[in-house]
Scaffold this motif. Structure first.
Motif, PDB file in Angstrom:
ATOM      1  N   HIS A  80       0.839  -1.213   0.000  1.00  0.00           N
ATOM      2  CA  HIS A  80       0.000   0.000   0.000  1.00  0.00           C
ATOM      3  C   HIS A  80       0.869   1.256   0.000  1.00  0.00           C
ATOM      4  O   HIS A  80       1.888   1.311   0.688  1.00  0.00           O
ATOM      5  CB  HIS A  80      -0.893   0.039   1.247  1.00  0.00           C
ATOM      6  CG  HIS A  80      -2.108  -0.817   1.141  1.00  0.00           C
ATOM      7  ND1 HIS A  80      -2.868  -1.151   2.238  1.00  0.00           N
ATOM      8  CD2 HIS A  80      -2.712  -1.396   0.088  1.00  0.00           C
ATOM      9  CE1 HIS A  80      -3.882  -1.905   1.857  1.00  0.00           C
ATOM     10  NE2 HIS A  80      -3.805  -2.065   0.550  1.00  0.00           N
ATOM     11  N   ASP A  81       0.431   2.242  -0.773  1.00  0.00           N
ATOM     12  CA  ASP A  81       1.103   3.532  -0.709  1.00  0.00           C
ATOM     13  C   ASP A  81       0.484   4.335   0.441  1.00  0.00           C
ATOM     14  O   ASP A  81      -0.410   3.861   1.137  1.00  0.00           O
ATOM     15  CB  ASP A  81       1.033   4.276  -2.052  1.00  0.00           C
ATOM     16  CG  ASP A  81      -0.388   4.639  -2.468  1.00  0.00           C
ATOM     17  OD1 ASP A  81      -1.285   4.754  -1.604  1.00  0.00           O
ATOM     18  OD2 ASP A  81      -0.608   4.823  -3.683  1.00  0.00           O
ATOM     19  N   GLU A  82       0.957   5.548   0.649  1.00  0.00           N
ATOM     20  CA  GLU A  82       0.517   6.363   1.785  1.00  0.00           C
ATOM     21  C   GLU A  82      -1.000   6.605   1.757  1.00  0.00           C
ATOM     22  O   GLU A  82      -1.679   6.499   2.781  1.00  0.00           O
ATOM     23  CB  GLU A  82       1.273   7.699   1.784  1.00  0.00           C
ATOM     24  CG  GLU A  82       1.085   8.505   3.053  1.00  0.00           C
ATOM     25  CD  GLU A  82       1.505   7.740   4.317  1.00  0.00           C
ATOM     26  OE1 GLU A  82       0.767   7.819   5.316  1.00  0.00           O
ATOM     27  OE2 GLU A  82       2.544   7.057   4.294  1.00  0.00           O
TER      28      GLU A  82
END
Length: 131
Positions: free
Chosen positions: A73-75
């Motif tokens: 997952h990205d931010e």
């Protein structure tokens, strides 16, 4: 339903979309009923035909994918996961005997419902598309 529960559910779900083949927002729902919620009563309250298929899930099962943080997952995705975790927490803090009802087969209306401290039914609804 007390205003604060509706406000908390609105605030926790605002801007969140439940992912399926369509991404749908959540709506706060409530009924002042004191009756036990049966599948027949649910279909009556929600305006579905009496023979509509109903599948029940736990709140944790229903939100399992949305609340699971993944390494990839990205931010922004991590932030969305945190918001879904908060939403589940708000549901559990304010409602008892929470159950998820999935009505339909391809176009599904989902109702995440529990009892309010005053004895009514409240929660969230959203739409899913599964083909």
């Amino acid at each position: 339903m007390t205003e604060s529960i509706a406000d908390q559910l609105n605030q926790a779900s605002k801007g969140l979309l439940f992912g399926s083949e369509t991404d749908a927002p959540f709506e706060v729902v409530s009924w002042p009923t004191q009756e036990e919620l049966t599948q027949t009563k649910l279909l009556e309250l929600t305006g579905h035909p009496p023979d509509a298929p109903v599948e029940m899930r736990t709140v944790d099962d229903f939100f399992a994918i949305a609340t699971a943080e993944e390494d990839w997952h990205d931010e922004e995705e991590r932030e969305t996961v945190k918001r879904f975790q908060n939403l589940v927490s708000v549901l559990k803090q304010n409602l008892s005997n929470i159950q998820v009802y999935r009505v339909g087969t391809t176009d599904i209306d989902a109702y995440i419902l529990g009892l309010t401290p005053g004895g009514g039914l409240a929660g969230l609804s959203t739409k899913l598309v599964e083909t």
